[in-house]
Design a protein around this motif. Structure first.
Motif, PDB file in Angstrom:
ATOM      1  N   GLY A 133       0.807  -1.210   0.000  1.00  0.00           N
ATOM      2  CA  GLY A 133       0.000   0.000   0.000  1.00  0.00           C
ATOM      3  C   GLY A 133       0.841   1.260   0.000  1.00  0.00           C
ATOM      4  N   ASP A 134       0.501   2.202   0.869  1.00  0.00           N
ATOM      5  CA  ASP A 134       1.220   3.471   0.971  1.00  0.00           C
ATOM      6  C   ASP A 134       2.305   3.425   2.038  1.00  0.00           C
ATOM      7  OD1 ASP A 134      -0.338   4.669  -1.020  1.00  0.00           O
ATOM      8  OD2 ASP A 134      -1.910   5.181   0.433  1.00  0.00           O
ATOM      9  N   ASP A 135       2.687   2.233   2.440  1.00  0.00           N
ATOM     10  CA  ASP A 135       3.705   2.068   3.471  1.00  0.00           C
ATOM     11  C   ASP A 135       5.012   2.696   3.020  1.00  0.00           C
ATOM     12  OD1 ASP A 135       4.534   1.218   5.916  1.00  0.00           O
ATOM     13  OD2 ASP A 135       4.681  -0.903   5.405  1.00  0.00           O
ATOM     14  N   SER A 136       5.739   3.281   3.976  1.00  0.00           N
ATOM     15  CA  SER A 136       7.071   3.812   3.680  1.00  0.00           C
ATOM     16  C   SER A 136       8.112   2.816   4.158  1.00  0.00           C
ATOM     17  CB  SER A 136       7.288   5.161   4.370  1.00  0.00           C
ATOM     18  OG  SER A 136       7.376   4.991   5.783  1.00  0.00           O
ATOM     19  N   LEU A 137       9.307   2.901   3.592  1.00  0.00           N
ATOM     20  CA  LEU A 137      10.378   1.989   3.977  1.00  0.00           C
ATOM     21  C   LEU A 137      10.707   2.152   5.455  1.00  0.00           C
ATOM     22  CD1 LEU A 137      12.514  -0.106   3.246  1.00  0.00           C
ATOM     23  CD2 LEU A 137      14.021   1.782   2.562  1.00  0.00           C
ATOM     24  N   MET A 138      10.772   3.387   5.940  1.00  0.00           N
ATOM     25  CA  MET A 138      11.128   3.620   7.334  1.00  0.00           C
ATOM     26  C   MET A 138      10.067   3.060   8.280  1.00  0.00           C
ATOM     27  SD  MET A 138      14.066   4.747   7.257  1.00  0.00           S
ATOM     28  CE  MET A 138      14.159   4.907   9.042  1.00  0.00           C
ATOM     29  N   ALA A 139       8.793   3.188   7.906  1.00  0.00           N
ATOM     30  CA  ALA A 139       7.725   2.641   8.742  1.00  0.00           C
ATOM     31  C   ALA A 139       7.818   1.126   8.800  1.00  0.00           C
ATOM     32  CB  ALA A 139       6.366   3.068   8.200  1.00  0.00           C
ATOM     33  N   SER A 140       8.130   0.508   7.667  1.00  0.00           N
ATOM     34  CA  SER A 140       8.268  -0.944   7.621  1.00  0.00           C
ATOM     35  C   SER A 140       9.448  -1.409   8.465  1.00  0.00           C
ATOM     36  CB  SER A 140       8.433  -1.403   6.169  1.00  0.00           C
ATOM     37  OG  SER A 140       8.586  -2.810   6.094  1.00  0.00           O
ATOM     38  N   ILE A 141      10.583  -0.715   8.342  1.00  0.00           N
ATOM     39  CA  ILE A 141      11.758  -1.064   9.145  1.00  0.00           C
ATOM     40  C   ILE A 141      11.452  -0.911  10.626  1.00  0.00           C
ATOM     41  CG2 ILE A 141      14.103  -0.357   9.743  1.00  0.00           C
ATOM     42  CD1 ILE A 141      14.534   0.365   6.818  1.00  0.00           C
ATOM     43  N   ARG A 142      10.730   0.159  10.979  1.00  0.00           N
ATOM     44  CA  ARG A 142      10.401   0.408  12.379  1.00  0.00           C
ATOM     45  C   ARG A 142       9.574  -0.746  12.957  1.00  0.00           C
ATOM     46  NH1 ARG A 142       7.653   4.680  11.697  1.00  0.00           N
ATOM     47  NH2 ARG A 142       9.487   6.037  11.577  1.00  0.00           N
TER      48      ARG A 142
END
Length: 278
Positions: free
Chosen positions: A219-228
């Motif tokens: 979706g609209d997930d960001s890489l940093m949010a996923s890593i977090r």
């Protein structure tokens, strides 16, 4: 992150932010989560800064790459469990699997290192761009059908030269509960080069065995949010099933279907949203 497509040849994932749920930790231990997260971030940054070493020719490079990827995954709090056939340093094999996360790259690298077929814009990503060029990624512009034959030809040439190439035939990421069909385009490279295909079954789970969407990158997930999400989760375990090696044959669609069946097993029917989540 899922690509929203206007092109009929690309499938569109039905996964979005509602699919992703962060892993719950033990209550009353927030201080430990903060300490653990800080340690993981420091370890990951230190290891990532040494990734250029993988481009240096050296004896046993294949084993070094596998060890590095395992260490990097451990720094994120991810462990690997491998089952199925033996892991061999095969020459000229196309490796395929389902696609859930950026973690897939390191997970497969910890089992069967090779160069990846990946979205072309990764070259422009902060931090990842230099790594993508270093790892000799084969870029694919998923919005341009006319450039696809050239990518297939490049993959076939690398396979013919004895290199391992990794591709994600779904063409986009899914959450791990839903999934897409294996598109046959990349399998034409194996048919042209007369080289076998190694299917891998990747399943991300929580420490207690439940299916996990923590690593999902949709979706609209960001890489940093996923890593977090990954580094703050208590632990993520990726089960890697090494399925039977598939001979190329003459028909890319048949080869794609055989590999999809190997990866999905009895669940190889089209993904009906999230029936597996129940």
């Amino acid at each position: 992150m899922t690509l929203t497509s206007e092109h009929a040849w690309l499938q569109r994932a039905t996964c979005d932010a509602s699919c992703v749920h962060a892993g719950a930790d033990r209550p009353g231990r927030r201080w430990w989560v903060a300490v653990r997260t800080g340690m993981r971030i420091c370890a990951a940054v230190s290891l990532f800064s040494c990734v250029w070493l993988l481009a240096v020719p050296m004896p046993g490079r294949w084993h070094v790459q596998r060890a590095y990827c395992r260490l990097l995954l451990r720094s994120f709090g991810v462990r690997i469990s491998v089952s199925g056939g033996p892991i061999r340093n095969l020459r000229g094999v196309l490796v395929v699997s389902g696609h859930v996360s950026w973690l897939d790259i390191f997970t497969i690298g910890a089992v069967l290192p090779g160069s990846f077929v990946a979205r072309a814009d990764l070259v422009d990503w902060p931090a990842l761009g230099p790594v993508v060029r270093l790892m000799k990624v084969i870029p694919i512009d998923r919005g341009s059908l006319r450039r696809l034959p050239a990518v297939v030809q490049t993959v076939a040439e690398r396979l013919g030269a004895g290199h391992t190439v990794v591709a994600f035939p779904e063409g986009t990421t899914w959450c791990g509960l839903g999934y897409g069909r294996f598109r046959p385009a990349m399998f034409q490279a194996a048919v042209n080069a007369r080289r076998p295909v190694q299917p891998l079954r990747l399943t991300y789970r929580h420490l207690d065995g439940r299916l996990s969407t923590v690593p999902a990158f949709v979706g609209d997930d960001s890489l940093m949010a996923s890593i977090r999400r990954v580094v703050t989760a208590r632990r993520t375990v990726c089960h890697v099933g090494v399925e039977s090696l598939q001979l190329p044959g003459e028909d890319r669609r048949d080869l794609a279907a055989r590999c999809e069946t190997a990866v999905r097993g009895a669940a190889s029917a089209p993904a009906t949203a999230h029936a597996l989540a129940a």
